[in-house]
Design a protein around this motif. Sequence first.
Motif, PDB file in Angstrom:
ATOM      1  N   ASP A  47     -30.177  82.966 -28.691  1.00  0.00           N
ATOM      2  CA  ASP A  47     -29.746  83.000 -27.484  1.00  0.00           C
ATOM      3  C   ASP A  47     -28.330  83.176 -27.137  1.00  0.00           C
ATOM      4  N   ARG A  48     -27.397  83.014 -28.029  1.00  0.00           N
ATOM      5  CA  ARG A  48     -25.989  83.037 -27.871  1.00  0.00           C
ATOM      6  C   ARG A  48     -25.241  83.655 -29.026  1.00  0.00           C
ATOM      7  N   TRP A  49     -24.202  84.040 -28.797  1.00  0.00           N
ATOM      8  CA  TRP A  49     -23.384  84.463 -29.873  1.00  0.00           C
ATOM      9  C   TRP A  49     -22.408  83.263 -30.358  1.00  0.00           C
ATOM     10  N   SER A  56     -14.390  81.281 -23.050  1.00  0.00           N
ATOM     11  CA  SER A  56     -15.747  81.192 -22.885  1.00  0.00           C
ATOM     12  C   SER A  56     -16.454  82.203 -23.356  1.00  0.00           C
ATOM     13  N   ALA A  58     -17.452  83.013 -26.597  1.00  0.00           N
ATOM     14  CA  ALA A  58     -18.794  82.906 -27.411  1.00  0.00           C
ATOM     15  C   ALA A  58     -18.913  81.378 -27.688  1.00  0.00           C
ATOM     16  N   TYR A  59     -19.882  80.996 -28.287  1.00  0.00           N
ATOM     17  CA  TYR A  59     -20.203  79.773 -28.588  1.00  0.00           C
ATOM     18  C   TYR A  59     -19.466  79.353 -29.990  1.00  0.00           C
TER      19      TYR A  59
ATOM     20  N   VAL B 117     -17.338  81.902 -16.133  1.00  0.00           N
ATOM     21  CA  VAL B 117     -18.484  81.419 -17.044  1.00  0.00           C
ATOM     22  C   VAL B 117     -18.360  79.760 -17.253  1.00  0.00           C
ATOM     23  N   ARG B 122     -21.418  79.392 -22.567  1.00  0.00           N
ATOM     24  CA  ARG B 122     -20.464  80.397 -23.436  1.00  0.00           C
ATOM     25  C   ARG B 122     -21.325  80.883 -24.551  1.00  0.00           C
ATOM     26  N   GLY B 123     -21.270  82.281 -24.737  1.00  0.00           N
ATOM     27  CA  GLY B 123     -22.016  83.054 -25.733  1.00  0.00           C
ATOM     28  C   GLY B 123     -23.385  83.417 -25.308  1.00  0.00           C
ATOM     29  N   LYS B 124     -23.772  83.125 -24.066  1.00  0.00           N
ATOM     30  CA  LYS B 124     -25.217  83.499 -23.616  1.00  0.00           C
ATOM     31  C   LYS B 124     -25.001  84.964 -22.901  1.00  0.00           C
ATOM     32  N   MET B 128     -23.654  84.839 -18.752  1.00  0.00           N
ATOM     33  CA  MET B 128     -22.341  85.244 -18.693  1.00  0.00           C
ATOM     34  C   MET B 128     -22.143  86.364 -17.842  1.00  0.00           C
TER      35      MET B 128
END
Lengths: 154, 143
Positions: A47-49, A56, A58-59, B117, B122-124, B128
Motif C-alpha cells: 500500500d505504499r512506496w 513526504s 515516499a515511505y 501530505v 507518505r508513500g501512499k 497523497m
Amino acid sequence: MGQGAGAGLVSNELESIFPHLTPFNHSITSPVSPDYNCIAWAAGETDRWWWPLAGSFAYWPSNVPVQETLDAFIKAFGSIGFTPCGNAVIEQGHEKVALYVDENGKPTHAARQRPNGRWTSKLGQGQDIEHELDGLTGAVYGVVAQVLKRPIDE
Amino acid sequence: MSAATVPAPMALDYASISRASSEHDVLMDPWIEAEEHYRYPVTRRPLSDAEKFYSLAEAWRLDVRFTSSLTQMILHPTYQRIIGMGVAAVPFLLRELERKPDHWFWALHAITGADPVKPEDRGKLRKMAEAWLTWGKEQGLAW
C-alpha cells in the motif's frame, strides 16, 4: 502470459527488456499497480512506496539514513528483522530478500524469495512476477549485491 | 536549388479578391488553407500547454515504468521539463492525479511550494493524491 496480467506488459515484452527472462522461467502473478514498488513488495507491503527521498514523497523507515546506498537499504530491511546472509539458497523457517545494485553500487531493485525457492518481484509500476534470481540481472537492475534473511513468523 | 533561391511565401491580398459568388469561395477557401499550412505547418506550430504536458508525461511514464527509484523518476529530463512548465502544468498534474495516481507530487511541490501530505500518508499514492486534490480545490484551482 501469466494470470492476472491486466493492462501491463505481456511476457514477450518483458523478455525483450530483461534478457535473462524466458517464457519458461518466469510468470506474471499480479495486475499492474502503482500503489507499491519492489522495495515495499520485498518488505511485504502493498500500500505504499518505499524509497529514501527526503520529504513526504515516499515511505522510508525512521532512524534509517535517507541515502541511496546499499548500506542504507540493508538498514531499512534491518528495521523489519532482516540480517545479512551469505547465500540465496532456500532455508527452512526463513525468508530471504535480494538487493540489486547498478554499476555504481546504487540500489535499484529488491526481490523476495517464495517458499518454493523462486523469487517474486514488483517491476516498477508494473506487475509482480515470479522468476529465478538472475532473471532480472542486466542493464536495468544490475546485479544482486546482497542477500538478507529473517525468520518466518509461524 | 540553393536555400538562397527558395521563393518567399506568396503574400496574397485576399481582401481585394472579389467574393461575389459562393462558387468563388469554394475555390478560394482550400487555397487559403493551403497557404496557411505553408506558412504555419504543424511541425512549426507551437505546442499548447496541454499537448506539451501530455507528450512529456507519456514519454516519462514509458521511460520510468520499471524503476522503483523516485530519485530517477524526478530527475528524469521529461519530468524536469514538466516542472519547467511552471504553474501552467499544475491543472494538468491535478487532473492526472485525479485520473490515475502517479508520482506527480514532487513536481507539484517544486512548482507550488506546498506540501499537503500528512506524514503518516507518505508513500501512499491514493492518499497523497487525495491530499493534493483537496489542496487544489482549496486554492480555487480548476482542472
